[in-house]
Design a protein around this motif. Structure first.
Motif, PDB file in Angstrom:
ATOM      1  N   PRO A   1       0.831  -1.208   0.000  1.00 41.44           N
ATOM      2  CA  PRO A   1       0.000   0.000   0.000  1.00 41.44           C
ATOM      3  C   PRO A   1       0.864   1.256   0.000  1.00 41.44           C
ATOM      4  N   LEU A   2       0.405   2.267  -0.693  1.00 40.23           N
ATOM      5  CA  LEU A   2       1.174   3.495  -0.820  1.00 40.23           C
ATOM      6  C   LEU A   2       0.785   4.495   0.264  1.00 40.23           C
ATOM      7  N   VAL A   3       1.792   5.121   0.842  1.00 42.68           N
ATOM      8  CA  VAL A   3       1.556   6.222   1.770  1.00 42.68           C
ATOM      9  C   VAL A   3       1.106   7.452   0.988  1.00 42.68           C
ATOM     10  N   GLN A   4       1.768   7.681  -0.163  1.00 41.73           N
ATOM     11  CA  GLN A   4       1.446   8.830  -0.991  1.00 41.73           C
ATOM     12  C   GLN A   4       2.104   8.669  -2.360  1.00 41.73           C
ATOM     13  N   THR A   5       1.473   9.245  -3.378  1.00 36.04           N
ATOM     14  CA  THR A   5       2.065   9.388  -4.703  1.00 36.04           C
ATOM     15  C   THR A   5       2.212  10.873  -4.975  1.00 36.04           C
ATOM     16  N   THR A   6       3.383  11.305  -5.430  1.00 41.06           N
ATOM     17  CA  THR A   6       3.576  12.707  -5.778  1.00 41.06           C
ATOM     18  C   THR A   6       3.916  12.814  -7.257  1.00 41.06           C
ATOM     19  N   LEU A   7       3.361  13.833  -7.901  1.00 47.57           N
ATOM     20  CA  LEU A   7       3.546  14.029  -9.341  1.00 47.57           C
ATOM     21  C   LEU A   7       3.808  15.497  -9.625  1.00 47.57           C
ATOM     22  N   ARG A   8       4.719  15.754 -10.517  1.00 51.58           N
ATOM     23  CA  ARG A   8       5.114  17.126 -10.808  1.00 51.58           C
ATOM     24  C   ARG A   8       4.101  17.872 -11.658  1.00 51.58           C
ATOM     25  N   PHE A   9       3.296  17.152 -12.420  1.00 50.57           N
ATOM     26  CA  PHE A   9       2.383  17.859 -13.307  1.00 50.57           C
ATOM     27  C   PHE A   9       1.093  18.249 -12.579  1.00 50.57           C
ATOM     28  N   ALA A  10       0.364  19.163 -13.198  1.00 54.68           N
ATOM     29  CA  ALA A  10      -0.892  19.652 -12.623  1.00 54.68           C
ATOM     30  C   ALA A  10      -1.968  18.578 -12.711  1.00 54.68           C
ATOM     31  N   PRO A  11      -3.007  18.673 -11.894  1.00 56.02           N
ATOM     32  CA  PRO A  11      -4.089  17.683 -11.971  1.00 56.02           C
ATOM     33  C   PRO A  11      -4.709  17.672 -13.364  1.00 56.02           C
ATOM     34  N   PRO A  12      -4.772  16.513 -14.022  1.00 54.41           N
ATOM     35  CA  PRO A  12      -5.402  16.444 -15.347  1.00 54.41           C
ATOM     36  C   PRO A  12      -6.913  16.446 -15.209  1.00 54.41           C
TER      37      PRO A  12
ATOM     38  N   PRO B   1       7.169  18.687  -6.057  1.00 52.00           N
ATOM     39  CA  PRO B   1       8.537  18.928  -6.526  1.00 52.00           C
ATOM     40  C   PRO B   1       9.132  17.760  -7.302  1.00 52.00           C
ATOM     41  N   VAL B   2       8.606  16.530  -7.085  1.00 52.74           N
ATOM     42  CA  VAL B   2       9.211  15.347  -7.699  1.00 52.74           C
ATOM     43  C   VAL B   2       8.138  14.292  -7.917  1.00 52.74           C
ATOM     44  N   HIS B   3       8.377  13.436  -8.920  1.00 49.75           N
ATOM     45  CA  HIS B   3       7.530  12.249  -9.106  1.00 49.75           C
ATOM     46  C   HIS B   3       8.000  11.179  -8.122  1.00 49.75           C
ATOM     47  N   SER B   4       7.104  10.594  -7.355  1.00 52.42           N
ATOM     48  CA  SER B   4       7.537   9.555  -6.425  1.00 52.42           C
ATOM     49  C   SER B   4       6.389   8.669  -5.986  1.00 52.42           C
ATOM     50  N   LEU B   5       6.749   7.466  -5.577  1.00 50.74           N
ATOM     51  CA  LEU B   5       5.871   6.568  -4.829  1.00 50.74           C
ATOM     52  C   LEU B   5       6.452   6.441  -3.436  1.00 50.74           C
ATOM     53  N   GLN B   6       5.631   6.557  -2.411  1.00 53.19           N
ATOM     54  CA  GLN B   6       6.100   6.472  -1.038  1.00 53.19           C
ATOM     55  C   GLN B   6       5.361   5.347  -0.328  1.00 53.19           C
ATOM     56  N   PHE B   7       6.116   4.500   0.388  1.00 47.00           N
ATOM     57  CA  PHE B   7       5.516   3.364   1.076  1.00 47.00           C
ATOM     58  C   PHE B   7       6.352   3.007   2.295  1.00 47.00           C
ATOM     59  N   ASP B   8       5.811   2.181   3.147  1.00 42.50           N
ATOM     60  CA  ASP B   8       6.491   1.756   4.372  1.00 42.50           C
ATOM     61  C   ASP B   8       7.821   1.093   4.026  1.00 42.50           C
ATOM     62  N   ALA B   9       8.899   1.599   4.614  1.00 39.70           N
ATOM     63  CA  ALA B   9      10.227   1.058   4.306  1.00 39.70           C
ATOM     64  C   ALA B   9      10.392  -0.389   4.749  1.00 39.70           C
TER      65      ALA B   9
ATOM     66  N   TYR C   1      -7.133   8.796 -10.535  1.00 45.35           N
ATOM     67  CA  TYR C   1      -5.932   8.479  -9.762  1.00 45.35           C
ATOM     68  C   TYR C   1      -6.233   7.724  -8.475  1.00 45.35           C
ATOM     69  N   ARG C   2      -7.473   7.777  -8.031  1.00 45.81           N
ATOM     70  CA  ARG C   2      -7.820   6.964  -6.864  1.00 45.81           C
ATOM     71  C   ARG C   2      -7.767   5.480  -7.206  1.00 45.81           C
ATOM     72  N   VAL C   3      -7.854   5.145  -8.507  1.00 49.73           N
ATOM     73  CA  VAL C   3      -7.748   3.757  -8.966  1.00 49.73           C
ATOM     74  C   VAL C   3      -6.320   3.453  -9.404  1.00 49.73           C
ATOM     75  N   LEU C   4      -5.664   4.415 -10.045  1.00 50.07           N
ATOM     76  CA  LEU C   4      -4.303   4.187 -10.535  1.00 50.07           C
ATOM     77  C   LEU C   4      -3.319   3.955  -9.395  1.00 50.07           C
ATOM     78  N   PHE C   5      -3.465   4.731  -8.314  1.00 50.79           N
ATOM     79  CA  PHE C   5      -2.585   4.605  -7.142  1.00 50.79           C
ATOM     80  C   PHE C   5      -3.453   4.673  -5.889  1.00 50.79           C
ATOM     81  N   ASP C   6      -3.294   3.686  -4.982  1.00 49.93           N
ATOM     82  CA  ASP C   6      -4.029   3.812  -3.734  1.00 49.93           C
ATOM     83  C   ASP C   6      -3.333   4.852  -2.845  1.00 49.93           C
ATOM     84  N   GLY C   7      -4.051   5.355  -1.863  1.00 43.38           N
ATOM     85  CA  GLY C   7      -3.501   6.413  -1.041  1.00 43.38           C
ATOM     86  C   GLY C   7      -3.648   7.762  -1.726  1.00 43.38           C
ATOM     87  N   PRO C   8      -3.293   8.837  -1.032  1.00 39.07           N
ATOM     88  CA  PRO C   8      -3.450  10.183  -1.606  1.00 39.07           C
ATOM     89  C   PRO C   8      -2.452  10.452  -2.725  1.00 39.07           C
TER      90      PRO C   8
END
Length: 347
Positions: free
Chosen positions: A172-183, A202-210, A189-196
């Motif tokens: 499960p993802l803690v958060q997804t961050t994307l540099r582009f504006a909301p399309p 500032p950066v594209h990333s997937l964040q999850f429990d280490a 995106y609630r289906v493409l990536f779980d979590g907020p």
């Protein structure tokens, strides 16, 4: 990402249509870049050409799988036009194979990111971990233009799918961050990536429990060959089982026995409902009682080998009310009484 597929089966128009038409438009653009006709691919995925202009339209995950597979074969490009050079058929499968022998997910993902840089210099992938949160970072080294969203989303979803497949676990993802504006289709995106999902980040990333980085890689070459028959499922298949939960339960039982008196206390400590705790453990093939017994056994064996404490004291320390019940349980675990185990292991 996979070896040549058999002739695609026409997908049945079932399942929820939640994949945005913008991604179909991006694949059509890749065809246009090569001067090829996308209509056969659209027909194979049962996508009516007239729906391409309807930005609100959606297709099913199965339609997207078959459209992508057909396009990758026709263009001989698993990147579907994202990068300045093609990624020939089998490129992403090669990345997975290079990560397969890693002992843990952390090392496997680090290899995957490093080897991805050998395929293209247009993006760079990096794995980091800080304060208990792992981040898979994607940096653009050149502008991706109108294909930016499709490229970034596809690479990140593929990396997450590979990570889930390697560990046979939901991550499960803690958060997804994307540099582009909301399309316009940001609701997808609630289906493409779980979590907020945070846009304009500032950066594209997937964040999850280490903690997931320590999970063992559970796949082998035979499993890889089976997976490659429909490798695109990695980007659309949600995993239900969560293998990190078992490790968290073990750790809590061992380190925080005050929170482990019963399922209600343990579930509250883990921020789960008791029903969810039992269900997820069952999906993993475990039970709370099995894990309690395993933790008790390991602690008892450690105390027997490392100390000269009396058996009665060890029985109390590992949670038994009396020495007799401890001895009966220990023999069931090991086939030996505590005294026999201690003597057999003595130098």
């Amino acid at each position: 990402m996979n070896p040549p597929l058999p002739p695609p089966i026409q997908p049945a128009l079932t399942g929820r249509a939640e994949t945005p038409m913008a991604f179909v438009q991006a694949i059509v653009q890749a065809y246009a870049q090569r001067g090829l006709d996308p209509l056969p691919a659209l027909a194979e995925a049962q996508i009516a050409p007239e729906t391409l202009q309807r930005s609100e339209a959606r297709i099913t995950a199965l339609q997207m799988e078959w459209l992508s597979a057909t396009a990758m074969r026709a263009l001989d490009d698993e990147a579907l036009g994202w990068f300045s050079r093609r990624l020939p058929w089998g490129s992403y499968g090669m990345l997975v194979r290079a990560s397969l022998t890693a002992p843990t997910l952390g090392l496997a993902l680090a290899r995957w990111c490093r080897h991805h840089g050998l395929l293209t210099e247009d993006i760079a992938l990096h794995l980091s971990s800080d304060a208990g949160v792992a981040q898979l970072l994607l940096h653009e080294r050149r502008p991706l233009g109108t294909l930016q969203e499709f490229a970034v989303v596809s690479v990140l979803r593929n990396a997450l799918g590979v990570a889930c497949w390697l560990t046979d676990s939901r991550i499960p993802l803690v958060q997804t961050t994307l540099r582009f504006a909301p399309p316009p289709h940001a609701d997808s995106y609630r289906v493409l990536f779980d979590g907020p999902t945070q846009f304009n980040a500032p950066v594209h990333s997937l964040q999850f429990d280490a903690g997931y980085l320590s999970l063992p890689v559970r796949r082998d070459e035979a499993a890889l060959q089976r997976m490659l028959q429909r490798a695109l499922l990695l980007t659309v298949r949600p995993y239900r089982r969560d293998r990190l939960l078992v490790e968290k339960v073990r750790q809590t039982l061992a380190e925080h026995p005050e929170h482990s008196r019963n399922a209600d206390d343990l579930a509250a400590w883990l921020n789960l409902s008791p029903r969810t705790l039992h269900r997820q453990l069952k999906e993993e093939g475990a039970s709370l009682q099995q894990l309690k017994d395993a933790v008790r056994r390991d602690l008892a064996m450690d105390l027997l080998l490392r100390t000269q404490r009396p058996i009665k004291q060890i029985a109390f320390e590992v949670g038994f009310q009396n020495e007799k019940s401890f001895m009966r349980a220990f023999k069931g675990w090991t086939g030996q009484t505590p005294e026999e185990f201690r003597l057999a292991k003595a130098p």
